[in-house]
Write an enzyme that holds these catalytic residues in place. Structure first.
Site, PDB file in Angstrom:
ATOM      1  N   GLY A 248       0.830  -1.192   0.000  1.00  0.00           N
ATOM      2  CA  GLY A 248       0.000   0.000   0.000  1.00  0.00           C
ATOM      3  C   GLY A 248       0.867   1.246   0.000  1.00  0.00           C
ATOM      4  O   GLY A 248       2.050   1.182   0.370  1.00  0.00           O
TER       5      GLY A 248
ATOM      6  N   GLN B 118       2.643  10.053   1.577  1.00  0.00           N
ATOM      7  CA  GLN B 118       3.965   9.428   1.524  1.00  0.00           C
ATOM      8  C   GLN B 118       4.753   9.836   0.278  1.00  0.00           C
ATOM      9  O   GLN B 118       5.956   9.573   0.199  1.00  0.00           O
ATOM     10  CB  GLN B 118       3.841   7.893   1.557  1.00  0.00           C
ATOM     11  CG  GLN B 118       3.374   7.366   2.903  1.00  0.00           C
ATOM     12  CD  GLN B 118       3.247   5.861   2.881  1.00  0.00           C
ATOM     13  OE1 GLN B 118       2.284   5.314   2.376  1.00  0.00           O
ATOM     14  NE2 GLN B 118       4.250   5.172   3.408  1.00  0.00           N
TER      15      GLN B 118
ATOM     16  N   CYS C 250       6.399   0.036   7.480  1.00  0.00           N
ATOM     17  CA  CYS C 250       5.980   1.199   6.702  1.00  0.00           C
ATOM     18  C   CYS C 250       7.103   1.584   5.742  1.00  0.00           C
ATOM     19  O   CYS C 250       8.261   1.644   6.145  1.00  0.00           O
ATOM     20  CB  CYS C 250       5.675   2.351   7.662  1.00  0.00           C
ATOM     21  SG  CYS C 250       5.149   3.866   6.829  1.00  0.00           S
ATOM     22  N   LEU C 251       6.735   1.864   4.505  1.00  0.00           N
ATOM     23  CA  LEU C 251       7.738   2.270   3.512  1.00  0.00           C
ATOM     24  C   LEU C 251       8.395   3.593   3.900  1.00  0.00           C
ATOM     25  O   LEU C 251       9.490   3.896   3.428  1.00  0.00           O
ATOM     26  CB  LEU C 251       7.093   2.384   2.123  1.00  0.00           C
ATOM     27  CG  LEU C 251       6.592   1.046   1.544  1.00  0.00           C
ATOM     28  CD1 LEU C 251       5.789   1.287   0.278  1.00  0.00           C
ATOM     29  CD2 LEU C 251       7.761   0.107   1.275  1.00  0.00           C
TER      30      LEU C 251
ATOM     31  N   HIS D  21      -3.711   0.776   7.790  1.00  0.00           N
ATOM     32  CA  HIS D  21      -2.412   1.469   7.779  1.00  0.00           C
ATOM     33  C   HIS D  21      -2.469   2.681   6.840  1.00  0.00           C
ATOM     34  O   HIS D  21      -2.023   3.779   7.202  1.00  0.00           O
ATOM     35  CB  HIS D  21      -1.339   0.462   7.333  1.00  0.00           C
ATOM     36  CG  HIS D  21       0.055   0.996   7.320  1.00  0.00           C
ATOM     37  ND1 HIS D  21       1.026   0.581   8.208  1.00  0.00           N
ATOM     38  CD2 HIS D  21       0.655   1.897   6.509  1.00  0.00           C
ATOM     39  CE1 HIS D  21       2.158   1.225   7.944  1.00  0.00           C
ATOM     40  NE2 HIS D  21       1.970   2.021   6.911  1.00  0.00           N
ATOM     41  N   GLU D  22      -3.034   2.487   5.636  1.00  0.00           N
ATOM     42  CA  GLU D  22      -3.087   3.598   4.666  1.00  0.00           C
ATOM     43  C   GLU D  22      -4.039   4.698   5.123  1.00  0.00           C
ATOM     44  O   GLU D  22      -3.746   5.883   4.969  1.00  0.00           O
ATOM     45  CB  GLU D  22      -3.508   3.095   3.283  1.00  0.00           C
ATOM     46  CG  GLU D  22      -2.503   2.186   2.605  1.00  0.00           C
ATOM     47  CD  GLU D  22      -1.064   2.598   2.793  1.00  0.00           C
ATOM     48  OE1 GLU D  22      -0.747   3.800   2.722  1.00  0.00           O
ATOM     49  OE2 GLU D  22      -0.242   1.712   3.041  1.00  0.00           O
TER      50      GLU D  22
ATOM     51  N   HIS E 227      -2.371   6.921   7.420  1.00  0.00           N
ATOM     52  CA  HIS E 227      -1.487   7.889   6.746  1.00  0.00           C
ATOM     53  C   HIS E 227      -2.267   9.128   6.302  1.00  0.00           C
ATOM     54  O   HIS E 227      -1.748  10.238   6.342  1.00  0.00           O
ATOM     55  CB  HIS E 227      -0.844   7.259   5.503  1.00  0.00           C
ATOM     56  CG  HIS E 227       0.441   6.516   5.775  1.00  0.00           C
ATOM     57  ND1 HIS E 227       1.552   7.125   6.304  1.00  0.00           N
ATOM     58  CD2 HIS E 227       0.800   5.229   5.545  1.00  0.00           C
ATOM     59  CE1 HIS E 227       2.538   6.239   6.398  1.00  0.00           C
ATOM     60  NE2 HIS E 227       2.103   5.081   5.957  1.00  0.00           N
TER      61      HIS E 227
HETATM   62 NI    NI Z   1       3.177   3.351   5.899  1.00  0.00          NI
END
Ligand code: NI
Length: 171
Positions: A46, A51, A88-89, A130-131, A134
């Site tokens: 995701g 981000q 998380c990226l 999670h998204e 964000h």
């Molecule tokens: Ni993340």
């Protein structure tokens, strides 16, 4: 479509609340395409607009080969509890055990402004939660009792645990 640099922890843009999307034309389509390409390049399950530095209510989630583009999403119902590894990226090199709902029901709009519903459980539910966090300026580390709960990727007591840590979903 292009792969965009992912904003990392410490950058204040990660903490901005996404603004509602009210235009469903070319710039939104390019944003969604960039999100998908950047997510796949990472790779992750995701990616949310904040981000890549865009404070907008838009994200993509891809689990089990199914891509979901979620614009102005919100969770309408949830059930159950699930504790699993998550990363998380925007926080590379670490994962942690995070409690999430086992199932969620999300209403959103697609890239054309049409209302959609996505029901998910397990990894899909986790990735959507999670998204959506964000989009609210929230990160999974906010749920941890301490940053000592972060697990460095590449660590693990044994081979099995190391493999689980390395395989944790990133979003
Ligand atoms: Ni993340």
């Amino acid at each position: 479509m292009s792969v965009r640099p992912i904003v990392l922890l410490g950058d204040p843009r990660l903490r901005l609340k996404g603004q509602p999307v009210d235009g469903f034309g070319k710039s939104l389509h390019e944003l969604l395409d960039d999100l998908t390409e950047s997510m796949r390049d990472a790779p992750g399950v995701g990616l949310a607009a904040p981000q890549i530095g865009e404070a907008l209510q838009a994200c993509v989630v891809e689990v089990g080969g199914q891509l979901h583009e979620l614009v102005n999403p919100r969770i309408t119902r949830s059930s159950g509890d699930d504790r699993d590894l998550e990363g998380c990226l925007s926080i590379p090199g670490y994962v942690a055990y995070v409690n999430r709902h086992e199932r969620v029901w999300v209403v959103a709009q697609n890239r054309f402004g049409r209302n959609i519903k996505v029901a998910g459980e397990g990894l899909l539910a986790r990735a959507m939660q999670h998204e959506l966090d964000h989009l609210d300026g929230k990160l999974y580390i906010d749920y941890l009792g301490s940053l000592d709960d972060l697990i460095p990727v590449g660590s693990g007591e044994d081979e099995e645990e190391s493999a689980e840590i390395a395989a944790a979903a990133l979003a």
